[in-house]
Scaffold this active site. Structure first.
Site, PDB file in Angstrom:
ATOM      1  CB  THR A  39      63.613 -19.487  32.473  1.00 57.08           C
ATOM      2  OG1 THR A  39      62.887 -20.688  32.596  1.00 57.08           O
ATOM      3  CG2 THR A  39      62.744 -18.441  31.820  1.00 57.08           C
ATOM      4  CD  GLN A  40      69.940 -17.803  31.519  1.00 58.17           C
ATOM      5  OE1 GLN A  40      69.609 -16.774  32.109  1.00 58.17           O
ATOM      6  NE2 GLN A  40      70.891 -18.589  31.969  1.00 58.17           N
TER       7      GLN A  40
END
Lengths: 236, 249
Positions: free
Chosen positions: B29-30
């Site tokens: 998850t960026q």
């Protein structure tokens, strides 16, 4: 689409593929706050405010960042609070192991060296904390150590750390180390004077630094034991 | 069902593309995708009160309008999340697993709010340290043996406890109102007053936070246990808009 476009070198040539985009997740924050330490002849004073901030928001008015690690040492952490807490926990665990292995509490100079090693161990993903470790050594003398995030250690007489370090340190240099004063005699600093200087430092820092305020905790470490005093600072 | 857009013009489009440089990539998850906005919580006489709206946004699109963001863990703890909803659902699963493991140990111990908070904060800090954060801000509220607990933890592993907590936009819009209304009155505010304060804060958020929604749930944790109620609507007044030059008919 990213300005950089790659082309694949096969029959489906000129099919644009997005280049890998680096998105920055920055794993650190600055939670502000100020700490101060003064080493006297037979005592050490450690003080921290208790405000926790991020940007212009105050997260908590009472979130201490100075911790009693042993009966004779207090650690004040500044910078990224989550790292400070993780570091404190790790040190607490190591101290526990040391106690069981050697059947005694770790001395403050040894604890300082251990802290330096613990910080350097994470040299390439540092704990983003500026630490002050104060206490009394095995001879009962006040000792104070300061650290940078990667473990450089220095021995000090007086040191301010954190968001108001630059405001307080020159004051301490002048009033505790008696720098730039002419014709003064070097008498050992009394505990009362140290407390007075500490309170003045923090009330003044609170006026100018938005990251410092709410409450002040003053630890006084002596041979007989450690006391803690909690004082109000301005909450604006 | 494969939808690799690189392969739409191929016959064997359902196969994994050979030239997909991301095929074996590790995914993280960026950035948050489907997100929830603010969570509000504070202490009052009987315990803890929390509130969150029911919207899960997809960017600026109000994508899911009936998502519960208050989640009970055990008999006297509630966690509430803002940020990425899928990460939140993962955390729900994680905490459920822990609670079940603790239950079948059958040693007469139950995890208290403080334990759940500690666990969650270690998970959050651990994930950030592996550069794979869970993109949320959590509020953990609880009431055990007459003791109130209210804590915060976010994607950086930052933690704090306070008598009022607001995440996201609520930190700017609702927190000042909550501090004024609650600080120093944690042990005297009645439930009616608490509901009043919470409703007015949710209304302020609905007026000014463009990612909020006029449907929210409240939760309270008291000596009687946890209770999630609602959905409620904030009473809003918009007819002044018609009088605005260039806005009305």
């Amino acid at each position: 689409m990213n300005p950089v476009t790659l082309y694949n070198n096969d029959i489906f040539t000129n099919v644009p593929v997005e280049a890998p985009v680096e998105r920055n997740f920055y794993p650190y924050a600055d939670n502000g706050g100020t700490s101060l330490g003064i080493a006297g002849a037979d005592f050490c004073l450690m003080a921290s405010d208790t405000r926790k901030s991020s940007g212009y928001s105050i997260h908590s008015r009472y979130s201490p960042k100075a911790f009693k690690l042993t009966e004779k040492a207090v650690l004040a952490t500044n910078g990224f609070a989550a790292d400070g807490l993780a570091l404190t926990k790790r040190l607490g665990q190591k101290l526990e192991w040391y106690k069981h292995a050697h059947d005694k509490e770790m001395s403050t100079p040894a604890l300082a060296q251990m802290l330096a090693n613990t910080l350097y161990y994470k040299r390439f993903f540092p704990y983003y904390t500026f630490n002050l470790l104060g206490g009394i050594d095995e001879q009962g003398r006040g000792v104070l150590y300061s650290f940078d995030p990667v473990g450089s250690m220095g021995t000090e007489v007086c040191r301010a750390g954190g968001s108001s370090a630059a405001l307080i340190q020159p004051f301490l240099d002048n009033q505790v180390a008696l720098k730039n004063q002419q014709g003064v005699q070097q008498t050992p600093l009394s505990l009362e004077a140290a407390i007075r200087i500490t309170k003045d430092s923090f009330t003044s820092a609170t006026e100018r630094d938005i990251y410092t305020g709410d409450y002040l905790e003053i630890f006084i470490i002596r041979q007989e034991g450690t006391t803690i005093e909690r004082i109000d600072l301005k909450k604006d | 069902m494969n939808q690799f857009s690189l392969n739409f013009d191929r016959e064997n489009y359902h196969e994994k593309p050979k030239n997909d440089i991301f095929a074996d990539a590790i995914t993280r998850t960026q950035q948050p995708i489907v997100t929830g906005t603010s969570v509000l919580a504070f202490k009052y006489k009987d315990g803890i009160m929390l509130a969150a709206d029911t919207l899960a946004s997809y960017g600026s699109l109000a994508r899911f309008t009936n998502i519960q963001r208050l989640y009970p863990v055990g008999d006297f703890t509630i966690i509430a999340a803002s940020g990425d909803i899928s990460d939140f659902q993962y955390v729900q699963h994680l905490l459920d697993t822990v609670m079940v493991e603790e239950y079948y140990t059958n040693d007469g111990h139950v995890l208290r709010t403080q334990n759940i908070y500690e666990y969650l904060s270690r998970v959050m800090y651990g994930r950030r340290s592996r550069f794979n954060p869970l993109w949320n801000s959590y509020v953990v509220g609880g009431y055990n043996d007459g003791e109130k607990f209210l804590g915060y933890v976010d994607l950086l592993g930052t933690t704090y406890q306070s008598s009022t907590i607001a995440t996201g936009f609520g930190g700017y819009l609702a927190q000042p109102i909550l501090r004024k209304a609650v600080e120093g009155r944690e042990d005297t505010l009645t439930e009616t007053e608490a509901i009043e304060i919470m409703n007015s804060c949710m209304k302020v958020l609905y007026y000014r936070d463009a990612r909020s929604f006029n449907k929210f749930q409240r939760a309270k944790i008291t000596a009687e246990g946890v209770e999630i109620s609602g959905p409620y609507k904030a009473e809003t007044q918009w007819d002044f808009a018609e009088g605005l030059r260039g806005y009305g008919p």
